[in-house]
Design a protein around this motif. Structure first.
Motif, PDB file in Angstrom:
ATOM      1  N   THR A 147       0.832  -1.201   0.000  1.00 40.13           N
ATOM      2  CA  THR A 147       0.000   0.000   0.000  1.00 40.13           C
ATOM      3  C   THR A 147       0.869   1.254   0.000  1.00 40.13           C
ATOM      4  N   GLN A 148       1.919   1.254   0.812  1.00 40.54           N
ATOM      5  CA  GLN A 148       2.822   2.401   0.864  1.00 40.54           C
ATOM      6  C   GLN A 148       3.566   2.571  -0.457  1.00 40.54           C
ATOM      7  N   VAL A 149       3.949   1.465  -1.079  1.00 36.50           N
ATOM      8  CA  VAL A 149       4.653   1.534  -2.359  1.00 36.50           C
ATOM      9  C   VAL A 149       3.737   2.099  -3.442  1.00 36.50           C
ATOM     10  N   VAL A 150       2.476   1.661  -3.463  1.00 36.52           N
ATOM     11  CA  VAL A 150       1.522   2.213  -4.431  1.00 36.52           C
ATOM     12  C   VAL A 150       1.383   3.714  -4.214  1.00 36.52           C
ATOM     13  N   ASP A 151       1.285   4.137  -2.946  1.00 35.36           N
ATOM     14  CA  ASP A 151       1.197   5.575  -2.660  1.00 35.36           C
ATOM     15  C   ASP A 151       2.415   6.319  -3.203  1.00 35.36           C
ATOM     16  N   LEU A 173       4.410   5.359  -5.722  1.00 35.32           N
ATOM     17  CA  LEU A 173       4.369   5.337  -7.187  1.00 35.32           C
ATOM     18  C   LEU A 173       3.363   6.351  -7.720  1.00 35.32           C
ATOM     19  N   VAL A 174       2.190   6.402  -7.112  1.00 35.10           N
ATOM     20  CA  VAL A 174       1.140   7.308  -7.564  1.00 35.10           C
ATOM     21  C   VAL A 174       1.537   8.758  -7.324  1.00 35.10           C
ATOM     22  N   THR A 175       2.276   9.023  -6.269  1.00 30.80           N
ATOM     23  CA  THR A 175       2.751  10.377  -5.989  1.00 30.80           C
ATOM     24  C   THR A 175       3.629  10.873  -7.134  1.00 30.80           C
ATOM     25  N   HIS A 225      -1.328  11.047 -13.972  1.00 31.30           N
ATOM     26  CA  HIS A 225      -1.910  11.749 -12.819  1.00 31.30           C
ATOM     27  C   HIS A 225      -3.396  12.034 -13.060  1.00 31.30           C
ATOM     28  N   SER A 226      -3.718  12.523 -14.232  1.00 34.36           N
ATOM     29  CA  SER A 226      -5.103  12.821 -14.570  1.00 34.36           C
ATOM     30  C   SER A 226      -5.945  11.547 -14.544  1.00 34.36           C
ATOM     31  N   TRP A 227      -5.413  10.477 -15.101  1.00 35.35           N
ATOM     32  CA  TRP A 227      -6.112   9.192 -15.112  1.00 35.35           C
ATOM     33  C   TRP A 227      -6.391   8.722 -13.691  1.00 35.35           C
ATOM     34  N   TRP A 228      -5.392   8.762 -12.826  1.00 34.93           N
ATOM     35  CA  TRP A 228      -5.543   8.292 -11.443  1.00 34.93           C
ATOM     36  C   TRP A 228      -6.558   9.142 -10.679  1.00 34.93           C
ATOM     37  N   GLU A 229      -6.515  10.439 -10.853  1.00 34.14           N
ATOM     38  CA  GLU A 229      -7.385  11.335 -10.101  1.00 34.14           C
ATOM     39  C   GLU A 229      -8.813  11.405 -10.649  1.00 34.14           C
ATOM     40  N   LYS A 230      -8.975  11.326 -11.960  1.00 37.17           N
ATOM     41  CA  LYS A 230     -10.289  11.550 -12.555  1.00 37.17           C
ATOM     42  C   LYS A 230     -11.020  10.273 -12.952  1.00 37.17           C
ATOM     43  N   HIS A 231     -10.302   9.229 -13.280  1.00 38.60           N
ATOM     44  CA  HIS A 231     -10.926   8.000 -13.757  1.00 38.60           C
ATOM     45  C   HIS A 231     -11.450   7.148 -12.601  1.00 38.60           C
ATOM     46  N   PHE A 232     -10.817   7.238 -11.448  1.00 35.25           N
ATOM     47  CA  PHE A 232     -11.153   6.386 -10.314  1.00 35.25           C
ATOM     48  C   PHE A 232     -11.812   7.173  -9.192  1.00 35.25           C
ATOM     49  N   THR A 233     -12.740   6.513  -8.518  1.00 36.76           N
ATOM     50  CA  THR A 233     -13.302   7.083  -7.295  1.00 36.76           C
ATOM     51  C   THR A 233     -12.324   6.785  -6.170  1.00 36.76           C
ATOM     52  N   GLU A 234     -12.528   7.429  -5.046  1.00 36.88           N
ATOM     53  CA  GLU A 234     -11.690   7.149  -3.876  1.00 36.88           C
ATOM     54  C   GLU A 234     -11.793   5.668  -3.492  1.00 36.88           C
TER      55      GLU A 234
END
Length: 90
Positions: free
Chosen positions: A15-19, A21-23, A30-39
């Motif tokens: 989970t920390q590694v995904v955080d 990578l996503v950072t 970035h746009s895909w991660w923030e806009k395509h997915f819900t929380e």
């Protein structure tokens, strides 16, 4: 390779590694991660676990919980979204 290094050398969870990578995502990622997915869907990726053929989570008695699979799930999701296939055809 980076994910394995973070997990083994820095003792981070998947989970920390995904955080991490996503950072580092910029532009289209970035746009895909923030806009395509819900929380909720982002959390499902971050907390994914390995499952058997029947969809049952793989429990590891040595670690006392289901086997994490967040990094692979993130990479699989990226490939599936941007390349639209997860099969290899030479």
């Amino acid at each position: 390779m980076v994910a394995n290094n973070y997990i083994t050398s820095h003792n981070l969870s998947q989970t920390q590694v995904v955080d991490l990578l996503v950072t580092g995502f910029t532009g289209m990622f970035h746009s895909w991660w923030e806009k395509h997915f819900t929380e909720q869907s982002r959390n499902e990726i971050k907390h994914a676990v390995k499952r058997d053929e029947d969809g049952i989570p793989n429990f590891d008695e040595q670690i006392g919980h289901d086997v994490p699979d967040a990094v692979n799930t993130l990479l699989f999701t990226i490939i599936e979204h941007f390349i639209e296939t997860t099969s290899y055809t030479p």
